[in-house]
Enzyme design. Structure first.
Site, mmCIF file in Angstrom:
data_model
loop_
_atom_site.group_PDB
_atom_site.id
_atom_site.type_symbol
_atom_site.label_atom_id
_atom_site.label_comp_id
_atom_site.label_asym_id
_atom_site.label_seq_id
_atom_site.Cartn_x
_atom_site.Cartn_y
_atom_site.Cartn_z
ATOM 1 N N GLY A 31 42.073 30.403 40.845
ATOM 2 C CA GLY A 31 42.135 30.837 39.643
ATOM 3 C C GLY A 31 42.549 32.261 39.632
ATOM 4 C CB SER A 35 38.810 33.076 37.058
ATOM 5 O OG SER A 35 38.976 33.126 38.585
ATOM 6 C CD GLU A 104 39.347 37.935 47.798
ATOM 7 O OE1 GLU A 104 40.474 37.446 47.451
ATOM 8 O OE2 GLU A 104 38.665 38.691 47.077
#
Ligand code: ZN
Length: 200
Positions: A31, A35, A104
């Site tokens: 997203g 988010s 990440e």
């Protein structure tokens, strides 16, 4: 593309093997910025831990916005993590884990795709979280391949800064070039499709 419509086909023999039920899978949480991807990842990690699973958490070394050896959500939930420079370092460390989580993941190069596949094929669960699009709304690094490979995809939305609609774009408001510019709400705002296309 050649399309075969033959009906008198021979069926290949299955090789001998022992089928087993496995929890091995790849789950991708993606997203735009803000988010709740990391929050959702941390909650998945905590759920696995509550079931007695050993979870190893990894993140790329370049991301040290909040903490060096932890992943931290925007509302400050936190879980310990190994920071690694290259995805293959995960292969040296994952063997004692039941579950491998990566935050990440978009910042890793495409070799992370093979690493996730290898870990899942070894019977482990892999849960990764990352931005699906960069600030230009182009696919981010290894994400398209990870989404293709995934057994499960969770696509989160944020709240549009202008209209409060469902945001799926991370719009950069700082005057900086480069795909990777780390920052928070001082540099990016989440936008919905219509506000993003107005601004562009
Ligand atoms: Zn909007």
């Amino acid at each position: 593309m050649k399309i075969s419509q033959k009906t008198d086909v021979k069926i290949k023999r299955f090789p001998d093997f022992s089928p087993r039920v496995s929890n091995a899978r790849i789950k991708v949480i993606c997203g735009p910025m803000f988010s709740g991807k990391t929050k959702s990842l941390i909650s998945a990690i905590n759920e696995e831990k509550s079931q007695g699973k050993t979870v190893f958490v990894f993140k790329p070394k370049l991301d040290d916005r909040y903490a060096e050896e932890a992943i931290v959500s925007h509302d400050k939930d936190e879980v310990g993590a190994f920071s690694v420079e290259r995805p293959k370092e995960i292969l040296d460390l994952y063997l004692n884990a039941d579950v491998v989580a990566i935050d990440e993941v978009q910042f890793f190069d495409e070799s992370v795709v093979k690493v996730c596949d290898t870990i899942a094929n070894a019977g482990k669960s892999v849960i990764v979280a990352g931005l699906d699009m960069d600030y230009r709304s182009e696919a981010f690094g290894p994400m398209p391949q990870l989404l293709t490979l995934a057994d499960e995809v969770v696509k989160l939305n944020s709240v549009c800064t202008f209209c409060s609609g469902r945001a799926r774009y991370s719009h950069r408001i700082s005057e900086e070039d480069g795909i990777v510019v780390l920052g928070e709400k001082n540099k990016y705002v989440p936008l919905c499709r219509s506000c993003y296309s107005e601004l562009k």
